[in-house]
Scaffold this active site. Structure first.
Site, PDB file in Angstrom:
ATOM      1  N   ASP A   1       0.825  -1.212   0.000  1.00 17.63           N
ATOM      2  CA  ASP A   1       0.000   0.000   0.000  1.00 17.63           C
ATOM      3  C   ASP A   1       0.857   1.260   0.000  1.00 17.63           C
ATOM      4  O   ASP A   1       2.065   1.197  -0.208  1.00 17.63           O
ATOM      5  CB  ASP A   1      -1.049  -0.020   1.116  1.00 17.63           C
ATOM      6  CG  ASP A   1      -0.513  -0.579   2.398  1.00 17.63           C
ATOM      7  OD1 ASP A   1       0.595  -0.186   2.763  1.00 17.63           O
ATOM      8  OD2 ASP A   1      -1.204  -1.417   3.014  1.00 17.63           O
TER       9      ASP A   1
ATOM     10  N   LYS B   1      -4.375   3.937  -1.510  1.00 19.49           N
ATOM     11  CA  LYS B   1      -5.242   4.995  -2.056  1.00 19.49           C
ATOM     12  C   LYS B   1      -4.836   5.359  -3.471  1.00 19.49           C
ATOM     13  O   LYS B   1      -3.669   5.529  -3.759  1.00 19.49           O
ATOM     14  CB  LYS B   1      -5.117   6.258  -1.198  1.00 19.49           C
ATOM     15  CG  LYS B   1      -5.925   6.187   0.038  1.00 19.49           C
ATOM     16  CD  LYS B   1      -5.780   7.471   0.837  1.00 19.49           C
ATOM     17  CE  LYS B   1      -6.375   7.247   2.208  1.00 19.49           C
ATOM     18  NZ  LYS B   1      -5.766   7.969   3.267  1.00 19.49           N
TER      19      LYS B   1
ATOM     20  N   MET C   1      -1.180   8.800  12.601  1.00 20.37           N
ATOM     21  CA  MET C   1      -2.449   9.124  11.920  1.00 20.37           C
ATOM     22  C   MET C   1      -3.190  10.269  12.607  1.00 20.37           C
ATOM     23  O   MET C   1      -4.423  10.280  12.638  1.00 20.37           O
ATOM     24  CB  MET C   1      -3.379   7.887  11.875  1.00 20.37           C
ATOM     25  CG  MET C   1      -2.794   6.714  11.145  1.00 20.37           C
ATOM     26  SD  MET C   1      -3.804   5.236  11.271  1.00 20.37           S
ATOM     27  CE  MET C   1      -3.452   4.695  12.940  1.00 20.37           C
TER      28      MET C   1
HETATM   29  N1  SAH Z   1       2.529   0.199  10.573  1.00 22.56           N
HETATM   30  C1  SAH Z   1       3.013   1.554  10.446  1.00 22.56           C
HETATM   31  C2  SAH Z   1       1.990   2.590  10.823  1.00 22.56           C
HETATM   32  C3  SAH Z   1       0.753   2.592   9.957  1.00 22.56           C
HETATM   33  S1  SAH Z   1      -0.387   3.852  10.407  1.00 22.56           S
HETATM   34  C4  SAH Z   1       4.294   1.697  11.297  1.00 22.56           C
HETATM   35  O1  SAH Z   1       4.612   0.813  12.085  1.00 22.56           O
HETATM   36  O2  SAH Z   1       4.984   2.726  11.159  1.00 22.56           O
HETATM   37  C5  SAH Z   1       0.048   5.130   9.288  1.00 22.56           C
HETATM   38  C6  SAH Z   1       0.695   6.281  10.006  1.00 22.56           C
HETATM   39  O3  SAH Z   1       2.045   5.975  10.305  1.00 22.56           O
HETATM   40  C7  SAH Z   1       0.771   7.559   9.198  1.00 22.56           C
HETATM   41  O4  SAH Z   1      -0.443   8.268   9.226  1.00 22.56           O
HETATM   42  C8  SAH Z   1       1.860   8.303   9.955  1.00 22.56           C
HETATM   43  O5  SAH Z   1       1.354   8.852  11.143  1.00 22.56           O
HETATM   44  C9  SAH Z   1       2.793   7.169  10.342  1.00 22.56           C
HETATM   45  N2  SAH Z   1       3.937   7.026   9.423  1.00 22.56           N
HETATM   46  C10 SAH Z   1       4.271   5.955   8.697  1.00 22.56           C
HETATM   47  N3  SAH Z   1       5.443   6.144   8.048  1.00 22.56           N
HETATM   48  C11 SAH Z   1       5.863   7.382   8.390  1.00 22.56           C
HETATM   49  C12 SAH Z   1       7.013   8.164   8.078  1.00 22.56           C
HETATM   50  N4  SAH Z   1       7.980   7.718   7.262  1.00 22.56           N
HETATM   51  N5  SAH Z   1       7.135   9.383   8.650  1.00 22.56           N
HETATM   52  C13 SAH Z   1       6.189   9.848   9.482  1.00 22.56           C
HETATM   53  N6  SAH Z   1       5.078   9.157   9.813  1.00 22.56           N
HETATM   54  C14 SAH Z   1       4.914   7.944   9.275  1.00 22.56           C
END
Ligand code: SAH
Length: 247
Positions: free
Chosen positions: A40, A62, A175
């Site tokens: 995704d 998306k 998020m």
């Molecule tokens: N499984 C993922 C999180 C998924 S929820 C993890 O462990 O990181 C999705 C959210 O993760 C986004 O809305 C944002 O808040 C955060 N996110 C994911 N990658 C990011 C990045 N490189 N920099 C900042 N926020 C990030």
């Protein structure tokens, strides 16, 4: 493979926060040897470039102007693919089990009789801390660190605000960009000072990474002024003052 399982195996693989060098060796190996990769929008382009051209890629994120494929459809797709007996990699941003709905995907696959393997990834909070040079815990600043969802449900966020507003604690909201106003006002209402240091971190570990320092009271204003949009994290706590000016 267990005696009861059907043919296919699906591996839920954490892709980390974006920088391909932050993949585990196991994730890199599985990405290179998969028959099908289901991914995704949080999976960085540098990681997608590692998928061999002969491997089927299925995008479930998306599309412009459209919503993400509903989770039930993703679950069903994974089960259908698993029936093919091919090596299926379900590639997910960060860690599959941190706000990634990996748990639901695992449950569906197990219920359908398949083996599921999990490969952890570096979650965004860890990537942001490393990429922006601030610790998540520090003897002088924070004795605990909480990963929180800032996802809005019916225009509110149902969280244990009194527990989150405790002092000497780092909060990392995933998020949360659309819920910034609620996050600030609830934490302040439950006792955290409005001048508590905070930061917005956009695309941690990627070339576009931005670290924007602010305060708890000014989170929403700062995000608007700096045009911060997802994917971004919100960090609340004095550890962010250690980030200095490096990013
Ligand atoms: N499984 C993922 C999180 C998924 S929820 C993890 O462990 O990181 C999705 C959210 O993760 C986004 O809305 C944002 O808040 C955060 N996110 C994911 N990658 C990011 C990045 N490189 N920099 C900042 N926020 C990030």
């Amino acid at each position: 493979m267990s005696a009861h399982s059907k043919l296919g195996t699906v591996t839920l693989v954490g892709a980390g926060p974006g920088d391909p060098e932050l993949l585990t060796l196991k994730a890199a190996r599985l990405i290179r040897s998969a028959d099908v990769v289901v991914y995704d929008n949080l999976v960085g382009s540098g990681i997608l470039d590692m998928i061999p051209s002969t491997t089927d890629r299925i995008y479930v994120g998306k599309k412009a102007g459209q919503h993400t494929l509903p989770q039930d459809d993703i679950n069903r797709l994974l089960v259908d693919l698993a029936h093919s007996g091919k090596r299926i990699v379900r590639l997910k941003g960060g860690d599959p089990f941190v706000f990634g709905r990996g748990g639901e995907e695992m449950e569906e696959l197990i219920a359908a009789g398949f083996d599921v393997e999990i490969v952890p990834g570096i979650t965004a909070a860890l990537g942001a801390a490393a990429g922006c040079h601030f610790p998540l815990t520090h003897r002088d600043h924070a004795q605990s660190c909480v990963f929180v969802t800032g996802h809005l449900k019916n225009h509110s966020i149902e969280l244990d605000w009194p527990a989150l507003a405790r002092p000497s604690q780092t909060l990392v909201f995933y998020m949360g960009i659309t819920g910034l106003g609620i996050i600030s006002s609830q934490l302040i209402a439950h006792g955290l000072p409005g001048d508590t240091p905070a930061a917005l971190i956009f695309k941690a570990t990627l070339p576009e990474q931005r670290f924007v320092p602010t305060t708890l009271a000014e989170l929403e204003e700062t995000a608007t002024a700096e045009a911060i949009r997802p994917p971004a994290l919100i960090v609340v706590g004095s550890v962010v003052t250690l980030a200095g000016d490096r990013s």
